[in-house]
Scaffold this active site. Structure first.
Site, PDB file in Angstrom:
ATOM      1  N   CYS A 115       0.914   0.543  -9.973  1.00 40.53           N
ATOM      2  CA  CYS A 115       1.110  -0.739 -10.675  1.00 40.53           C
ATOM      3  C   CYS A 115       1.726  -0.573 -12.065  1.00 40.53           C
ATOM      4  O   CYS A 115       2.236  -1.536 -12.633  1.00 40.53           O
ATOM      5  CB  CYS A 115      -0.206  -1.506 -10.768  1.00 40.53           C
ATOM      6  N   HIS A 252       1.143  -6.804 -16.514  1.00 41.67           N
ATOM      7  CA  HIS A 252       1.040  -6.596 -15.060  1.00 41.67           C
ATOM      8  C   HIS A 252       0.074  -7.648 -14.525  1.00 41.67           C
ATOM      9  O   HIS A 252      -0.973  -7.896 -15.096  1.00 41.67           O
ATOM     10  CB  HIS A 252       0.526  -5.187 -14.775  1.00 41.67           C
ATOM     11  N   ASN A 282      -0.928  -9.840  -6.841  1.00 41.42           N
ATOM     12  CA  ASN A 282      -0.600  -8.575  -7.495  1.00 41.42           C
ATOM     13  C   ASN A 282       0.510  -7.894  -6.686  1.00 41.42           C
ATOM     14  O   ASN A 282       0.279  -7.454  -5.569  1.00 41.42           O
ATOM     15  CB  ASN A 282      -1.865  -7.713  -7.546  1.00 41.42           C
TER      16      ASN A 282
END
Ligand code: UT7
Length: 325
Positions: A115, A252, A282
């Site tokens: 990520c 993020h 996500n």
């Protein structure tokens, strides 16, 4: 030696057509819209069509970013592509994108920092640009996490989505400075001691399978808030900038509660936070460029605005970056 700074010349993104709502998920596992919204802020996410790969989504985003920058593929010297879900074990997804957009020069490679991948790729591309080794570079974040989810595990399958985002960086003469447009500073970290909190239980060397994502969500949550806050403090400290100098926060997109928690801790206003987690879920390495594209296209982020980025992902990897758009 001439020094350059990496100026954001264009941004583009792509989301697959298929949208999976929380109600759709409630028909698949023991979950409900209320739990998902309250704990994560996610309302829906996009899922790649069967046969639609990470490189295909990356190519769409890359072409849009090139168009936005008014740059031809043949002008690019470098592509750094962040993904944890490549089409194949090798070659790199970046070289597939290079071929598909018609870039027959320079070099292209993948980065896997999960990520945090986009931040890592941005920092790497920036270091080539500032030395003049790449005059025009593209940074891509692209993921098909839907392929590594256990669709029977309600603790993980509700959290992620697919997508891609890309930015074009152009080297402008002059060292990176506070007042000038471009990437001002990046700070990357990793710590391999917490592998068991967020990992995929497969891979070519160990299992010869792709595997499924495993996450101890609440433990990752606590590390995320602490580590990200530390990285942000570090970039502010290193640059001598204050929170009051920041125009926009593009984090993020893992969980609305993490974004809000960090923003509150820093003293940023709610409307300075670019949040796409409700609509995208996500999307791992794709989440930052996807959010950046949304906020530039809807007119919130403008030229010369100071933007703060941050991310944390499996590894753990984490970091923060400051750029003047
Ligand atoms: O992008 C990489 C970094 N990743 C992150 O930053 C993610 C960080 N973690 C998180 O975002 C949150 O920890 C989650 C959203 C994953 C989970 O939220 P939480 O508030 O930490 O919940 P929890 O894991 O502590 O679970 C609470 C309860 C449990 O039930 P019991 O044991 O209290 O009876 C879970 O079994 O919620 C249950 N639960 C669910 N219930 C309905 C877990 N998943 C679900 C679900 N639907 N999908």
């Amino acid at each position: 030696m001439t020094r350059f700074r990496s100026v954001f010349a264009g941004v583009g993104s792509y989301l697959p057509k298929k949208v999976l709502s929380n109600d759709d998920l409630a028909n698949m596992v023991d979950t409900n819209d209320e739990w998902i919204r309250q704990r994560t802020g996610i309302k829906r996410r996009h899922i790649a069509a069967s046969g639609e790969t990470t490189s295909m989504m990356a190519v769409h985003a890359a072409k849009r970013a090139l168009k936005d920058a008014n740059v031809e593929a043949g002008e690019l010297d470098l592509i750094v592509l962040a993904t944890a879900t490549p089409d194949l074990t090798f070659p790199a997804t970046a070289t597939m994108v290079q071929r598909e957009i018609g870039m027959y020069r320079g070099f292209a490679f993948d980065v896997n920092a999960v990520c945090s991948g986009f931040l890592y790729a941005l920092a790497i591309a920036d270091s080539f640009v500032v030395r003049g080794q790449a005059r025009t570079a593209m940074v891509v974040g692209a993921e098909t996490f839907s392929r590594i989810l256990d669709w029977e595990d309600r603790t993980t399958c509700v959290l992620f989505g697919d997508g891609a985002g890309a930015v074009v960086l152009r080297g402008e003469p002059g060292a990176p400075g506070m007042g000038d447009r471009g990437i001002i500073h990046t700070h990357l970290r990793s710590d391999g001691r917490h592998e068991e909190l967020l990992y995929v239980d497969g891979g070519p060397s160990k299992t010869k399978t792709v595997g499924h994502l495993q996450m101890s969500g609440n433990k990752v949550f606590r590390h995320a808030v602490t580590n990200i806050s530390g990285a942000i403090a570090r970039v502010l400290d290193d640059t001598g900038l204050n929170v009051s100098d920041i125009d926009w926060f593009v984090p993020h997109q893992a969980n609305e509660r993490i974004l809000e928690g960090i923003a509150k801790k820093m003293g940023l206003a709610r409307d300075q936070v670019i949040s796409t987690v409700a609509d995208h879920g996500n999307t791992s390495a794709a989440s930052i460029p996807l959010a950046l594209d949304v906020a530039i296209k809807d007119g919130r982020i403008k030229k010369n605005d100071l933007v703060l980025f941050e991310a944390l992902g499996g590894g753990f990897t984490w970091g923060a970056a400051l750029a003047r758009m």
